[in-house]
Motif scaffolding. Structure first.
Motif, PDB file in Angstrom:
ATOM      1  N   ILE A   1     -20.407 -31.966 -90.171  1.00  0.00           N
ATOM      2  CA  ILE A   1     -21.820 -32.004 -90.569  1.00  0.00           C
ATOM      3  C   ILE A   1     -22.486 -33.266 -90.026  1.00  0.00           C
ATOM      4  CG2 ILE A   1     -23.333 -32.291 -92.579  1.00  0.00           C
ATOM      5  CD1 ILE A   1     -21.439 -30.334 -94.057  1.00  0.00           C
ATOM      6  N   GLU A   2     -21.740 -34.390 -90.128  1.00  0.00           N
ATOM      7  CA  GLU A   2     -22.303 -35.662 -89.655  1.00  0.00           C
ATOM      8  C   GLU A   2     -22.410 -35.687 -88.133  1.00  0.00           C
ATOM      9  OE1 GLU A   2     -23.775 -37.793 -91.428  1.00  0.00           O
ATOM     10  OE2 GLU A   2     -23.191 -36.863 -93.314  1.00  0.00           O
ATOM     11  N   ALA A   3     -21.452 -35.005 -87.478  1.00  0.00           N
ATOM     12  CA  ALA A   3     -21.435 -35.018 -86.006  1.00  0.00           C
ATOM     13  C   ALA A   3     -22.595 -34.206 -85.420  1.00  0.00           C
ATOM     14  CB  ALA A   3     -20.110 -34.464 -85.498  1.00  0.00           C
ATOM     15  N   SER A   4     -23.164 -33.332 -86.217  1.00  0.00           N
ATOM     16  CA  SER A   4     -24.234 -32.481 -85.696  1.00  0.00           C
ATOM     17  C   SER A   4     -25.435 -33.317 -85.249  1.00  0.00           C
ATOM     18  CB  SER A   4     -24.669 -31.492 -86.776  1.00  0.00           C
ATOM     19  OG  SER A   4     -25.905 -30.929 -86.417  1.00  0.00           O
TER      20      SER A   4
ATOM     21  N   ALA B   1      -1.563 -30.045-101.999  1.00  0.00           N
ATOM     22  CA  ALA B   1      -2.770 -29.211-101.990  1.00  0.00           C
ATOM     23  C   ALA B   1      -4.003 -30.083-102.106  1.00  0.00           C
ATOM     24  CB  ALA B   1      -2.724 -28.217-103.136  1.00  0.00           C
ATOM     25  N   GLU B   2      -3.897 -31.103-102.966  1.00  0.00           N
ATOM     26  CA  GLU B   2      -5.039 -32.021-103.141  1.00  0.00           C
ATOM     27  C   GLU B   2      -5.341 -32.749-101.835  1.00  0.00           C
ATOM     28  OE1 GLU B   2      -4.568 -34.869-106.374  1.00  0.00           O
ATOM     29  OE2 GLU B   2      -4.678 -33.140-107.732  1.00  0.00           O
ATOM     30  N   GLU B   3      -4.275 -33.184-101.161  1.00  0.00           N
ATOM     31  CA  GLU B   3      -4.457 -33.896 -99.888  1.00  0.00           C
ATOM     32  C   GLU B   3      -5.090 -32.963 -98.852  1.00  0.00           C
ATOM     33  OE1 GLU B   3      -0.692 -35.525 -98.809  1.00  0.00           O
ATOM     34  OE2 GLU B   3      -0.946 -37.173-100.252  1.00  0.00           O
ATOM     35  N   GLU B   4      -4.606 -31.728 -98.864  1.00  0.00           N
ATOM     36  CA  GLU B   4      -5.148 -30.758 -97.909  1.00  0.00           C
ATOM     37  C   GLU B   4      -6.629 -30.510 -98.173  1.00  0.00           C
ATOM     38  OE1 GLU B   4      -1.176 -28.183 -96.791  1.00  0.00           O
ATOM     39  OE2 GLU B   4      -2.714 -27.270 -98.047  1.00  0.00           O
ATOM     40  N   LEU B   5      -6.963 -30.436 -99.460  1.00  0.00           N
ATOM     41  CA  LEU B   5      -8.357 -30.216 -99.839  1.00  0.00           C
ATOM     42  C   LEU B   5      -9.231 -31.379 -99.394  1.00  0.00           C
ATOM     43  CD1 LEU B   5      -9.532 -27.825-101.416  1.00  0.00           C
ATOM     44  CD2 LEU B   5      -9.675 -29.320-103.403  1.00  0.00           C
ATOM     45  N   LYS B   6      -8.685 -32.587 -99.615  1.00  0.00           N
ATOM     46  CA  LYS B   6      -9.410 -33.793 -99.225  1.00  0.00           C
ATOM     47  C   LYS B   6      -9.647 -33.796 -97.711  1.00  0.00           C
ATOM     48  CE  LYS B   6      -8.308 -37.683-102.029  1.00  0.00           C
ATOM     49  NZ  LYS B   6      -7.287 -38.718-102.131  1.00  0.00           N
ATOM     50  N   GLU B   7      -8.576 -33.429 -96.993  1.00  0.00           N
ATOM     51  CA  GLU B   7      -8.660 -33.413 -95.533  1.00  0.00           C
ATOM     52  C   GLU B   7      -9.718 -32.386 -95.080  1.00  0.00           C
ATOM     53  OE1 GLU B   7      -7.908 -35.196 -93.207  1.00  0.00           O
ATOM     54  OE2 GLU B   7      -8.263 -33.873 -91.484  1.00  0.00           O
ATOM     55  N   LEU B   8      -9.693 -31.238 -95.765  1.00  0.00           N
ATOM     56  CA  LEU B   8     -10.656 -30.187 -95.429  1.00  0.00           C
ATOM     57  C   LEU B   8     -12.080 -30.676 -95.672  1.00  0.00           C
ATOM     58  CD1 LEU B   8     -10.637 -27.208 -94.520  1.00  0.00           C
ATOM     59  CD2 LEU B   8     -10.942 -26.587 -96.913  1.00  0.00           C
ATOM     60  N   HIS B   9     -12.230 -31.390 -96.780  1.00  0.00           N
ATOM     61  CA  HIS B   9     -13.529 -31.925 -97.141  1.00  0.00           C
ATOM     62  C   HIS B   9     -13.983 -32.952 -96.094  1.00  0.00           C
ATOM     63  CE1 HIS B   9     -16.442 -34.354 -99.423  1.00  0.00           C
ATOM     64  NE2 HIS B   9     -16.808 -33.148 -99.843  1.00  0.00           N
ATOM     65  N   ARG B  10     -13.029 -33.832 -95.720  1.00  0.00           N
ATOM     66  CA  ARG B  10     -13.350 -34.873 -94.747  1.00  0.00           C
ATOM     67  C   ARG B  10     -13.764 -34.233 -93.408  1.00  0.00           C
ATOM     68  NH1 ARG B  10     -11.994 -37.313 -90.574  1.00  0.00           N
ATOM     69  NH2 ARG B  10     -10.325 -35.839 -90.162  1.00  0.00           N
ATOM     70  N   TYR B  11     -12.986 -33.212 -93.040  1.00  0.00           N
ATOM     71  CA  TYR B  11     -13.228 -32.513 -91.771  1.00  0.00           C
ATOM     72  C   TYR B  11     -14.611 -31.854 -91.780  1.00  0.00           C
ATOM     73  CZ  TYR B  11     -12.697 -28.817 -88.260  1.00  0.00           C
ATOM     74  OH  TYR B  11     -12.884 -27.956 -87.200  1.00  0.00           O
TER      75      TYR B  11
END
Ligand code: ADP
Length: 400
Positions: free
Chosen positions: A42-45, A27-37
């Motif tokens: 946001i950065e790609a905008s 779950a932590e990894e998934e959260l991290k991935e979600l955060h990264r995504y």
């Protein structure tokens, strides 16, 4: 005292704990991935994005926001959002409005870069909430409209130029019209005098004049009459724009009937059949002048129908052209070459074939017709083929 767990029970418990730990890690990894995504998006905008706290400080910014302001994110965070605009007061009013109303759309501001360069932007911003559902701050996205602004400015500039040119042209036209009016007006009276005295000469001295003398008098009389026609046409032409006659609703069918009736002697002499087609509508305009249009077009159709035409025919009517009602006058006469379509509407322009076939004419008729149609907010055009005939079309803005 509780019962001591058995070895199997302990083993079972350890297994469950291990499973739980695994689930958490996942779950932590998934959260991290979600955060990264999310961050990646946001950065790609390409649009500069910032979040602003309730007291107006920048709390986050993406790369585009760094670029447009010229500062790295860590220098932006914690500073006042309104500091980066050419009009800080307006920027402040903007985010206060977001807090008050929940959002703003297309709010125009100008971001100032660290090196002084400015970028016109439109802001879309709305409040976002924290986990408890309270307003945490404002999420603001700016759209760079530099190119749009430049295009708008260029458009405005050329529009202005065009308007000035139009005004100049209108003034020149007016000047020309009043010049034509003055000249033709001043010419009218000497022409009438010449005609009068030629008449008097004929009457009083006809008996003593030789045949040659009479012939010369006829030449003078013909020339004076031609000049009078020309002067009258020019006077009419110069009046169209300057003087608006009374406008009213009237039946175009009646107008056509009257025009055909008035031309009956010529039509009969040439054996020309006139067909009126379709339901001619009621029209709002200057009846006298629109009569002149019909009269000119019909007279031309008669003049240029061709001497050797075995079945001369003229059709008058109305038909749908490009979604609007267009009146037409069609003949099966000598026709006009496409190269001459524009020329025939110019003042004094007569085609060589016309001189041969119809003799006299001032070359002003179609110029007057065009002006009258344009004065009624309409257009005039033709289709024609040499040897086959011509169709003149015209529209009028106000059909009853
Ligand atoms: P005018 O008839 O006095 O010469 P207009 O301005 O009415 O002057 O017409 C300009 C020229 O257009 C004419 O001289 C003639 O060459 C041509 N024209 C006009 N109407 C027709 C027509 N129905 N068929 C052929 N040629 C025409």
């Amino acid at each position: 005292m509780g019962k001591k767990p058995t070895y199997e029970e302990l083993e079972q418990r350890v297994k469950e704990l291990e499973k739980e730990a695994f689930r958490r890690k996942k779950a932590e990894e998934e959260l991290k991935e979600l955060h990264r995504y999310t961050r990646e998006l946001i950065e790609a905008s390409l649009d500069p994005l910032v979040t602003i706290s309730t007291d107006g400080k920048i709390t986050d910014a993406n790369h585009a926001a760094e670029l447009v302001r010229g500062y790295p994110r860590d220098k932006l965070i914690g500073t006042d959002f309104s500091d980066y605009f050419t009009d800080p007061r307006k920027a402040r009013q903007g985010y206060l409005k977001v807090f008050r109303e929940g959002y703003i759309r297309d709010y125009p501001l100008e971001i100032r870069h660290r090196d002084g360069k400015t970028t016109p932007v439109l802001y879309n911003a709305s409040v976002y909430l924290d986990a408890k559902g309270d307003v945490a701050g404002v999420f603001a996205a700016a759209r760079d409209i530099t190119r749009r602004k430049k295009a708008e400015e260029a458009l405005l500039k050329s529009e202005k130029k065009l308007k000035a040119l139009f005004a100049e042209l209108a003034a020149k036209n007016e000047e020309l019209d009043s010049f034509v009016y003055r000249v033709s007006h001043d010419l009218k009276s000497p022409v009438v005098t010449i005609e009068g005295f030629v008449g008097a000469l004929k009457e009083d001295f006809g008996g003593v004049l030789s045949e040659d003398g009479k012939k010369y008098l006829r030449y003078i009389s013909d020339a004076a009459r031609k000049m009078e026609l020309l002067v009258n046409d020019l006077l009419d032409l110069s009046r169209i724009e300057r003087v608006t006659r009374r406008k009213r609703e009237f039946s175009f069918a009646r107008l056509v009937e009257d025009a055909v009736k008035a031309l009956q002697p010529q039509l009969k002499a040439r054996g020309i059949v006139v067909n009126i087609q379709g339901d001619l509508p009621v029209v709002y305009g200057e009846r006298m002048r629109l009569s002149r249009v019909m009269d000119n077009l019909l007279t031309n159709a008669i003049k240029y129908i061709g001497k050797e035409n075995p079945s001369p025919r003229i059709d008058v009517g109305v038909e749908e052209q490009d979604g609007q009602k267009a009146f037409f006058v069609r003949d099966n006469g000598i026709g006009i070459d496409e190269r001459d379509f524009d020329k025939i509407f110019q003042v004094f322009h007569r085609l060589p074939s016309a001189k041969q076939i119809a003799g006299e004419g001032t070359g002003v008729g179609l110029t007057i017709v065009k002006r009258i149609i344009e004065h009624h907010g309409g257009e005039i055009w033709l289709i024609s083929e040499p040897g086959k005939g011509s169709t003149f079309y015209f529209t009028i803005k106000n059909l009853g």
